[in-house]
Write a protein that holds these residues in place. Structure first.
Motif, short mmCIF file in Angstrom:
data_model
loop_
_atom_site.label_atom_id
_atom_site.label_comp_id
_atom_site.label_asym_id
_atom_site.label_seq_id
_atom_site.Cartn_x
_atom_site.Cartn_y
_atom_site.Cartn_z
N ASP A 184 0.84 -1.20 0.00
CA ASP A 184 0.00 0.00 0.00
C ASP A 184 0.87 1.24 0.00
O ASP A 184 2.03 1.21 0.42
CB ASP A 184 -0.94 -0.01 1.22
N ASN A 185 0.26 2.36 -0.44
CA ASN A 185 0.97 3.63 -0.58
C ASN A 185 1.16 4.32 0.76
O ASN A 185 0.64 5.40 1.01
CB ASN A 185 0.17 4.57 -1.48
N LEU A 186 1.90 3.67 1.65
CA LEU A 186 2.14 4.23 2.97
C LEU A 186 3.64 4.49 3.12
O LEU A 186 4.46 3.76 2.55
CB LEU A 186 1.67 3.25 4.05
N VAL A 223 5.13 0.79 -4.81
CA VAL A 223 4.34 0.14 -5.86
C VAL A 223 3.73 1.21 -6.76
O VAL A 223 3.32 2.25 -6.27
CB VAL A 223 3.19 -0.73 -5.27
N ASP A 224 3.69 0.95 -8.05
CA ASP A 224 3.10 1.94 -8.94
C ASP A 224 2.51 1.32 -10.19
O ASP A 224 3.23 0.69 -10.98
CB ASP A 224 4.17 2.99 -9.33
N ARG A 225 1.25 1.50 -10.37
CA ARG A 225 0.57 1.22 -11.63
C ARG A 225 -0.83 1.84 -11.51
O ARG A 225 -1.59 1.44 -10.60
CB ARG A 225 0.47 -0.29 -11.89
N MET A 288 9.50 9.90 -3.50
CA MET A 288 9.30 10.48 -4.82
C MET A 288 7.90 10.16 -5.33
O MET A 288 7.17 11.03 -5.80
CB MET A 288 10.36 9.91 -5.77
N LYS A 289 7.53 8.91 -5.21
CA LYS A 289 6.24 8.49 -5.76
C LYS A 289 5.07 9.05 -4.96
O LYS A 289 4.10 9.57 -5.51
CB LYS A 289 6.21 6.96 -5.82
N LEU A 290 5.17 8.97 -3.63
CA LEU A 290 4.06 9.46 -2.80
C LEU A 290 3.87 10.97 -2.97
O LEU A 290 2.74 11.46 -3.04
CB LEU A 290 4.31 9.16 -1.32
N ALA A 296 0.24 14.89 -6.52
CA ALA A 296 -0.41 15.57 -7.64
C ALA A 296 -1.79 14.96 -7.90
O ALA A 296 -2.76 15.66 -8.19
CB ALA A 296 0.45 15.48 -8.89
N HIS A 297 -1.88 13.63 -7.76
CA HIS A 297 -3.16 12.95 -7.93
C HIS A 297 -4.21 13.50 -6.97
O HIS A 297 -5.33 13.80 -7.36
CB HIS A 297 -2.97 11.46 -7.64
N SER A 298 -3.83 13.62 -5.68
CA SER A 298 -4.81 14.11 -4.71
C SER A 298 -5.19 15.55 -5.03
O SER A 298 -6.37 15.90 -5.01
CB SER A 298 -4.26 13.99 -3.28
N GLU A 373 -6.55 9.82 5.17
CA GLU A 373 -5.52 8.77 5.21
C GLU A 373 -4.38 9.05 4.23
O GLU A 373 -3.30 8.48 4.34
CB GLU A 373 -6.14 7.41 4.85
N LYS A 374 -4.67 9.89 3.23
CA LYS A 374 -3.69 10.11 2.17
C LYS A 374 -2.89 11.40 2.33
O LYS A 374 -1.71 11.46 1.96
CB LYS A 374 -4.41 10.13 0.81
N LEU A 375 -3.56 12.43 2.84
CA LEU A 375 -2.93 13.75 2.91
C LEU A 375 -1.57 13.75 3.62
O LEU A 375 -0.63 14.39 3.15
CB LEU A 375 -3.90 14.72 3.61
#
Ligand code: CS2
Length: 490
Positions: A184-186, A223-225, A288-290, A296-298, A373-375
């Protein structure tokens, strides 16, 4: 005809380069959703073709019965549609050996977790699935699954409860522990999960807490896709491409990336065959990814959704908003330590190309969910670095203001929508409590456990967020985007 075997697929459809039934199960995966199917299951499929091994996956969904009812009748087979600018290609994946749902299949799930053949337990349960108290790093006892499992550790339903139960049972049976692989993106997801499990064990099974801390491997991963939720169109496309009905089809982009800490004491599939990078320290890749992709996604999800853009690719067609996406990517990149071999500007450009992919119907509303949870890792952590380095906070203030505007739960036209956030009620209350924007900003910033102290105490950030949120309320989101982009251009 339903997809059940690899026979009869057209030549245009790629299929496993191995005989699935010849390979045993070595991985139990918790959270059998679209992302797992498009990412780890696809990589494992490639690894099995390249190097073999008993590394097929027993997929488990913790709550939803759907993955099991979709994949079960298909012998675990599903179509992965990869969409790029050049078009779409279909691939049938054979790495999933079985699909279970914890509720009805409890005995089988527990047997899989304790089986000596299981050497890795991986998971994608989303940020909110774990029940981590991010301020302590331990369990959040108010999280429903944690609360349940603390009260009944012998009948667990959540990630921490199940894993501690299984590690304890394996130890009692003399089986080596499995490697725990969080996908997960944590931030620092390996140590984060170790902290959660050790704390849970201290409260329920103290005799295994030290064992888990010392003997169980928790490699970190990036992880990225980009994988939108499957739609009826996905299934119709899969049927058109394969000639078979597939209830479990998923669609994704062509790009895929996986950076993994190489710490697998009981072995692993040859994921490098699928392009996975094994490194000693995942953290710089993950930051870098988060901060860049997910940050940018959020930002574009809140601004895009509220300015009427349904999909990420529509956002990139809006010149003002696309300029703000680029600004955000540059600001996020400036918070990162140098990463040898990686050019952040090129990474940002590649992200813009990926976001612009017109064939991928990725909804802004999907990304907007679970903001609390993402911010922290996506926006607040880089904002803190920007402040400490004396950089402009405007891009982060804009993203924060957009999230606050979204938390009000209605569009500019006054239409109400669900936030889909575990703190939905609290958020709505704070966001709508008063007409005074500065007070709204303070209330939301001071929600327990969300903003770091240094940001709460930063008057410059507070003023900037207030001004931007005011503009969003007064001119509407589309107007505020134009103003913000105009100010940037000057
Ligand atoms: C997205 C991610 O939904 C979201 O919050 O930002 O799911 C994103 O698409 C993936 O992390 C891409 O790897």
């Amino acid at each position: 005809m339903r997809l059940t075997t690899l026979e009869g697929l057209p030549d245009t459809v790629a299929r496993p380069g191995y005989v699935p039934a010849d390979h045993g199960v070595g991985i139990v995966h918790l959270g059998l959703g679209a992302f797992h199917k498009a990412h780890q299951a696809a990589a494992t499929d490639t690894a099995l073709a390249a190097s073999g091994g008993d590394w097929r996956i027993c997929g488990v969904s913790l709550r939803s019965p759907e993955p099991a009812t979709q994949l079960g009748p298909q012998n675990g087979l599903f179509t992965l549609i990869e969409r790029s600018a050049e078009g779409s290609r279909a691939r049938v994946i054979g790495s999933v050996a079985g699909a279970l749902c914890l509720g009805p299949d409890r005995a089988e799930v527990l047997a899989a977790l304790t089986s000596p053949h299981t050497r890795i337990v991986s998971m994608t349960v989303t940020e909110k699935g774990y029940g981590i108290d991010r301020t302590t790093g331990g369990v959040d006892p108010s999280h429903p699954a944690i609360a349940h499992d603390l009260a009944a550790p012998e009948a667990p339903i959540g990630v921490a409860g199940l894993l501690v139960w299984a590690l304890q049972a394996r130890r009692a049976a003399g089986h080596p522990p499995f490697t725990v692989l969080c996908c997960d993106n944590l931030p620092e997801n390996g140590p984060l999960l170790r902290g959660l499990l050790v704390d849970f064990a201290r409260r329920t099974a103290p005799e295994v807490a030290d064992f888990i801390a010392a003997e169980v491997a928790f490699p970190s991963t990036m992880v990225d896709r980009i994988t939108p939720a499957a739609t009826p169109e996905t299934l119709a496309d899969a049927e058109a491409m394969t000639g078979q009905r597939d209830e479990a089809a998923v669609e994704t982009e062509a790009f895929t990336q996986w950076v993994i800490e190489d710490s697998f004491p009981t072995g692993r599939p040859a994921w490098e065959a699928a392009g996975a990078m094994f490194v000693a320290d995942v953290k710089p890749y993950e930051e870098m990814k988060l901060r860049m992709l997910n940050g940018a996604h959020s930002m574009l999800a809140y601004t895009g959704f509220l300015s009427g853009h349904r999909h990420v690719s529509d956002v990139m067609q809006d010149a003002s908003l696309a300029a703000l996406v680029r600004r955000h990517l540059a600001a996020a990149a400036a918070t990162l330590p140098e990463l040898p071999g990686v050019d952040f500007a090129a990474y940002a450009e590649a992200l813009c190309t990926r976001f612009s992919n017109p064939h991928l119907r990725h909804q802004t509303y999907q990304i907007a969910m679970d903001g609390t949870e993402k911010l922290p890792q996506r926006i607040l952590a880089p904002a803190e670095v920007a402040v400490s380095k004396g950089h402009s906070v405007e891009p982060f203030a804009f993203a924060i203001a957009a999230w606050m505007r979204y938390a009000m739960g209605k569009t500019d036209a006054g239409e109400a929508f669900e936030l889909r956030d575990p703190r939905e009620a609290e958020l709505r209350r704070f966001a709508n409590d008063t007409d005074d924007t500065a007070t709204t900003v303070s209330n939301l910033m001071e929600m327990p456990g969300l903003f770091p102290k240094s940001l709460i105490a930063n008057p410059r950030l507070h003023r900037s967020v207030t001004a931007k949120l005011d503009a969003m309320r007064q001119s509407g989101m589309a107007g505020a985007i134009r103003t913000e982009a105009g100010a940037q251009a000057q």
